[in-house]
Design an enzyme around this catalytic site. Structure first.
Site, short mmCIF file in Angstrom:
data_model
loop_
_atom_site.label_atom_id
_atom_site.label_comp_id
_atom_site.label_asym_id
_atom_site.label_seq_id
_atom_site.Cartn_x
_atom_site.Cartn_y
_atom_site.Cartn_z
N GLY A 262 0.80 -1.22 0.00
CA GLY A 262 0.00 0.00 0.00
C GLY A 262 0.84 1.27 0.00
O GLY A 262 0.64 2.16 -0.82
N ALA A 263 1.79 1.33 0.91
CA ALA A 263 2.57 2.56 1.05
C ALA A 263 3.76 2.32 1.96
O ALA A 263 3.85 1.27 2.59
CB ALA A 263 1.70 3.66 1.64
N MET A 264 4.64 3.31 2.02
CA MET A 264 5.85 3.16 2.83
C MET A 264 6.19 4.48 3.51
O MET A 264 6.21 5.53 2.88
CB MET A 264 7.00 2.69 1.92
CG MET A 264 8.33 2.59 2.62
SD MET A 264 8.32 1.29 3.90
CE MET A 264 9.50 2.00 5.04
N GLU A 265 6.50 4.36 4.80
CA GLU A 265 6.61 5.55 5.67
C GLU A 265 7.98 6.21 5.68
O GLU A 265 8.34 6.86 6.67
CB GLU A 265 6.26 5.11 7.10
CG GLU A 265 7.30 4.21 7.81
CD GLU A 265 7.00 2.71 7.73
OE1 GLU A 265 6.30 2.29 6.79
OE2 GLU A 265 7.49 1.97 8.61
N ASN A 266 8.78 6.12 4.61
CA ASN A 266 10.10 6.75 4.58
C ASN A 266 10.07 8.14 5.19
O ASN A 266 9.17 8.93 4.91
CB ASN A 266 10.59 6.87 3.14
CG ASN A 266 10.33 5.63 2.34
OD1 ASN A 266 10.82 4.57 2.70
ND2 ASN A 266 9.53 5.73 1.30
N HIS A 298 -2.00 6.04 8.57
CA HIS A 298 -1.05 5.01 9.04
C HIS A 298 0.40 5.44 8.79
O HIS A 298 1.23 5.42 9.70
CB HIS A 298 -1.35 3.68 8.33
CG HIS A 298 -0.46 2.55 8.74
ND1 HIS A 298 -0.83 1.62 9.68
CD2 HIS A 298 0.78 2.21 8.33
CE1 HIS A 298 0.15 0.74 9.83
NE2 HIS A 298 1.14 1.08 9.02
N GLU A 299 0.69 5.85 7.56
CA GLU A 299 2.08 6.21 7.24
C GLU A 299 2.49 7.47 8.01
O GLU A 299 3.61 7.57 8.50
CB GLU A 299 2.27 6.43 5.74
CG GLU A 299 1.83 5.26 4.85
CD GLU A 299 2.29 3.90 5.29
OE1 GLU A 299 3.39 3.78 5.88
OE2 GLU A 299 1.54 2.92 5.07
N HIS A 302 3.35 6.62 11.59
CA HIS A 302 4.66 5.97 11.71
C HIS A 302 5.76 6.97 12.03
O HIS A 302 6.81 6.59 12.54
CB HIS A 302 5.04 5.27 10.41
CG HIS A 302 4.67 3.82 10.34
ND1 HIS A 302 4.90 2.94 11.37
CD2 HIS A 302 4.13 3.07 9.32
CE1 HIS A 302 4.50 1.72 11.01
NE2 HIS A 302 4.02 1.76 9.79
N1 B3K Z 1 6.23 -0.45 6.56
C1 B3K Z 1 5.65 -0.67 5.26
C2 B3K Z 1 5.64 -2.10 4.84
C3 B3K Z 1 6.91 -2.60 4.28
C4 B3K Z 1 6.74 -3.97 3.70
C5 B3K Z 1 8.02 -4.57 3.25
N2 B3K Z 1 7.82 -5.82 2.57
C6 B3K Z 1 4.28 -0.10 5.16
C7 B3K Z 1 3.56 0.07 6.43
O1 B3K Z 1 3.31 -0.85 7.19
O2 B3K Z 1 3.24 1.17 6.74
ZN ZN Z 2 2.97 0.28 8.90
#
Ligand code: B3K
Ligand code: ZN
Length: 871
Positions: A262-266, A298-299, A302
């Site tokens: 879905g997404a990634m919290e970089n 959610h992101e 994080h």
């Molecule tokens: N932290 C990422 C998920 C990464 C998955 C890697 N295979 C998204 C999330 O949980 O917000």
């Molecule tokens: Zn997450």
């Protein structure tokens, strides 16, 4: 077959070397991207230590230590990384490597697709960008220089703040980003491309102005405002409910079409699957609007739970994920309907998590052994993890829970910590003993709580005995009692809350294998158990018909009202499954009629009340299942309800269906109720005085033709699957004509067809792969076609010939080389076969055995297949 080794939690050792800072220079080029990393290492041991740098799928060009070139005699290198020993206290390494983004279809590390460069580093993707200690407990300050062609890639983004931009003579631009916060490399991100940008700002409670930017593909700007509103709502909510404020000056979200999840919290630069950003009323459904709100939240959440405080090692993943899911759930519940959100959360637990826990991949929310980390981003770590946090929240109460959160940040800001550290903060802040409760982190499996009751009219004593039992799971034989909070409601025979000692509503703490709780009650109470799904357990308690008839209207918790209605359905479905001649009683539609007439009920809840337990939920009620019997019992109960309620359904439909789109909670609720009614009407198999089948079909077609929003249009298209073939194919054709080329909308069109119940679906699946909008390299396409088939088409996926299993296995074989993560996600329905009949089990095993033999089997698939075959 290669045999990748498992890593164990108990083997954790702190890193030999820490990193003070890293400076990356990345010169983007499709096939030959040059990466130079300059890293300052600090010895973290007492003497000579071995430095291990993970590094995969890249060409090492040069390596220098404090300016001196190292030769291959100075270090050891293999396909997993590079190492050497040194007793230097501190030193600088400069490493030059070359990578190939355009051929990276795994979408992990740095990849080029859809015209943009993009990274995904969690869990272990950074090692595909440069040689580095790729583990979350090494936190460093990052400086990133990106160099790329200015015309093609006008936006060059990374974490933190942009500090410099320089046009080079050769038509390229060089930008520099500095992230002031120490972070593990899994939070590193780089994006380069040409985008439309939606800009806004947010003023924090301490009056800092934060620039907000959402980057979308050219032409998609009109679909970005909802994500922006969601982001601002998240920032406000986190300040108000958790007292947490954003820390950088800028927050960026980039939407890309090729993304594994879905997404990634970089840090400061979230990368999102475009399906979790883009929405307008024409192209996105209400469910998608709500999903976007929750994922944006959610992101964002994080940033504190995950980024400011991160995980010591990947076994602790639930530290950030369980907690952040809990936070995004509360966000959605505070903004929308508490009950409907809870229904969906519990649906995920019952339909997916319970099955995972009963299958070969069973693991505690803090796993102890992992082969491929990407396999552990599971419903167990995420959703059961959130349920564990939710139980702590209900044991402590909101105030003490928030004190625990504050203490957690006070102690651990800037650190990489463990789940134990989190529980310790909760315990220390609340002074509530959580020592037994901790077992939820180490024990897998779904506890079964059995309730029995006894009322002695003479003494007026009501006894409720609760006992718990957790069956052995694939990963763990011996199970111990857990601390299980059971929320109980007491009602009188006439449906009034019954004030027994301790209150009409109370939480009983079950901590022993079995406990009896006694109450003085002047009449035999009706009890409602596990209210609000107060613990992630299966409840074994058969409500009597009378109890349900009393409790369903009486329940004051909307969620629990739904639970009891589900219990009513389950009870009669089970009766039908064990005896196909069983006649459903008229009490079912009677109760539903009463509910439909209750104007005080939220319409979104009403819609949920009219939905039967899913196929997956039904599986959980049996040790071994008869697939066909479950499917046909469900079908016949739906038809029975629909036919008994034609008039009410029609009235409710016309009272709630609107031709004028609005986006509000009320309008969403009305659309969902209207569409559930329409769907039920399409299940009517006999003409009735109220409506003939032809009239109902006409209603569906009218809705499709006149819909001014995607929710109604898609609902009509899905319902049309139940109508005569010609009607359905007409609708499909019109939809294709209207939306061809619009990736996100066409995904819905693929999914609708993948769920066709007839066996022509196999030819359909073949044909659709040739459609210009299908692409094997794009996870959204693969999910929308094959994921929808395997998870949503029970009739054909579980076809007794094994054809469905075979089909999925061939898809997985193809994806093994293209994208191992997606292949391993898709295999889930094949490995959870334990409950099926022996014939289906054998058909599945055959496919798994074939899969086990494919050449270059990824570690992702290897782990799941070997575990499935061992079970
Ligand atoms: N932290 C990422 C998920 C990464 C998955 C890697 N295979 C998204 C999330 O949980 O917000
Ligand atoms: Zn997450």
């Amino acid at each position: 077959m290669n045999t990748p080794a498992a890593k164990l939690l108990k083997d954790y050792k702190k890193p030999n070397f820490l990193v003070d800072n890293i400076e990356l220079t990345i010169e983007l080029n499709a096939e030959q991207t040059k990466v130079c990393s300059k890293t300052r290492y600090i010895n973290n041991t007492t003497g000579k230590g071995e430095l291990f740098l993970n590094g995969e799928q890249q060409k090492l060009l040069s390596i220098k230590l404090d300016g001196q070139t190292l030769t291959s005699d100075d270090y050891h290198i293999d396909e997993s990384g590079l190492s050497f020993s040194t007793n230097l206290d501190a030193f600088e390494l400069v490493i030059e490597t070359e990578i190939d983004p355009v051929n990276n279809t795994s979408l992990e590390g740095l990849y080029l697709s859809g015209g943009a460069y993009c990274t995904q580093c969690e869990a272990e993707g950074f090692r595909r960008i440069t040689f580095y200690p790729d583990r979350p407990d090494v936190l460093a300050k990052f400086t990133t220089h990106i160099i790329a062609n200015t015309k093609e890639y006008p936006y060059l983004l990374s974490n933190g703040n942009k500090t410099a931009e320089e046009k080079l003579d050769d038509g390229r631009t060089k930008v520099t980003w500095v992230d002031p916060f120490r972070k593990p490399c899994y939070l590193f991100a780089l994006v380069a491309g040409d985008f439309d940008v939606l800009r806004d700002s947010f003023t924090t409670k301490s009056n800092r102005e934060i620039a907000l930017e959402i980057f979308v593909d050219k032409g998609n700007m009109g679909r970005a405002p909802h994500a922006m509103e969601s982001l601002k709502a998240s920032m406000r909510w986190d300040e108000e409910r958790f007292n947490l404020e954003y820390d950088l000056d800028i927050y960026m979200i980039v939407a890309v079409d090729f993304f594994n999840m879905g997404a990634m919290e970089n840090k400061g630069l979230n990368v999102f699957n475009s399906s979790c950003v883009l929405a307008d009323s024409q192209s996105a459904t209400d469910a998608e609007y709500l999903r976007i709100e929750s994922i944006v939240g959610h992101e964002y959440f994080h940033n504190w739970t995950g980024n400011r405080v991160t995980c010591r090692d990947w076994f602790q993943l639930s530290l950030k994920e369980g907690l952040t899911v809990f936070r995004d759930q509360e966000f959605s519940m505070d903004l929308g309907s508490r009950a409907v959100n809870r229904i969906q959360q519990v649906g995920v637990m019952r339909d997916h998590q319970f099955a995972e826990d009963a299958g070969p991949m069973s693991h505690p929310i803090r796993p102890e052994s992992v082969i491929e980390m990407n396999n552990f981003y599971t419903v167990t770590v995420y959703d059961k993890g959130a349920e564990v946090i939710r139980m702590m929240h209900s044991i402590l109460g909101e105030d003490k829970f928030q004190q625990g959160m504050a203490l957690y940040f006070e102690r651990h800001d800037g650190q990489a910590v463990t789940c134990d550290d989190f529980v310790a903060a909760m315990e220390d802040a609340s002074k509530i003993d959580l020592s037994l409760f901790r077992r939820w982190y180490s024990q897998s499996g779904t506890p079964i709580v059995t309730a029995t009751e006894d009322y002695d009219a003479d003494s007026g004593v009501y006894k409720l005995t609760l006992s718990q039992n957790t069956q052995p799971t694939a990963d763990q034989k011996n199970k111990l009692p857990l601390h299980i909070p059971i929320n109980v409601g007491f009602f009188s025979q006439t449906g009034q809350p019954l004030a027994v000692e301790g209150g009409a509503e109370q939480v009983l703490n079950l901590t022993q294998p079995s406990q009896t709780f006694e109450f003085n009650a002047f009449e035999k109470p009706y009890v409602s158990l596990l209210r609000d799904f107060s613990a992630p357990v299966k409840l074994n308690f058969e409500y009597s018909d009378d109890a349900l008839a009393c409790l369903i209207p009486a329940e004051t918790s909307d969620f629990t009202k739904w639970e009891l209605t589900q219990a009513l359905y389950v009870k009669h479905l089970k009766a039908k499954i064990s005896d196909s001649n069983y006649q459903y009683p008229s009490s079912i539609p009677q109760i539903l009629k009463q509910i439909l007439m209750d104007t005080s009920l939220d319409k979104a809840l009403l819609a949920e009340l009219l939905c039967l337990p899913t196929f997956a939920t039904m599986l959980e009620h049996f040790e071994t299942v008869d697939v066909d019997a479950i499917l046909s019992a469900r079908k016949s109960l739906i038809e029975f309800i629909a036919e008994s309620l034609v008039t009410e359904l029609q009235q409710t439909y016309s009272a709630n269906h609107s031709s004028q789109y609005q986006y509000s909670q009320k309008a969403i609720a009305q659309r969902s109720l209207a569409n559930v009614c329409l769907s039920l009407l399409a299940d009517v198999k006999q003409d009735s005085p109220a409506a003939t089948q032809a009239e109902i079909a006409q209603l569906v077609v009218e809705q499709f033709d006149s819909a001014d929003n995607m929710t109604d249009s898609l609902a009509a298209m899905n319902i049309a699957r139940k109508l005569p073939e010609q009607v359905f194919s007409n609708i499909l054709k019109q939809f294709d004509q209207k939306w061809r080329g619009d990736a996100l909308v066409m995904d819905k069109w693929f999914s609708t067809q993948a769920r066709m119940e007839s066996d022509t679906v196999f030819d359909k699946l073949d044909d659709l792969q040739q459609h210009p909008d299908f692409n094997w390299k794009n996870p959204n396409k693969v999910r929308s076609l094959f994921g929808a088939f395997a998870m949503g088409n029970h009739e054909q996926f579980h076809h007794s010939s094994g054809r469905g299993y075979q089909y999925l296995a061939s898809v997985i074989t193809k994806l093994n080389t293209i994208n191992p993560q997606i292949a391993a996600r898709l295999i889930n329905p094949l490995i959870q076969y334990r409950k099926l009949d022996p014939s289906r089990q054998n058909l599945i095993k055959l496919e798994l055995e074939k899969l086990a033999k494919i050449e270059n089997l990824s570690s992702d698939l290897y782990e799941k297949i070997t575990k499935a075959l061992k079970a």
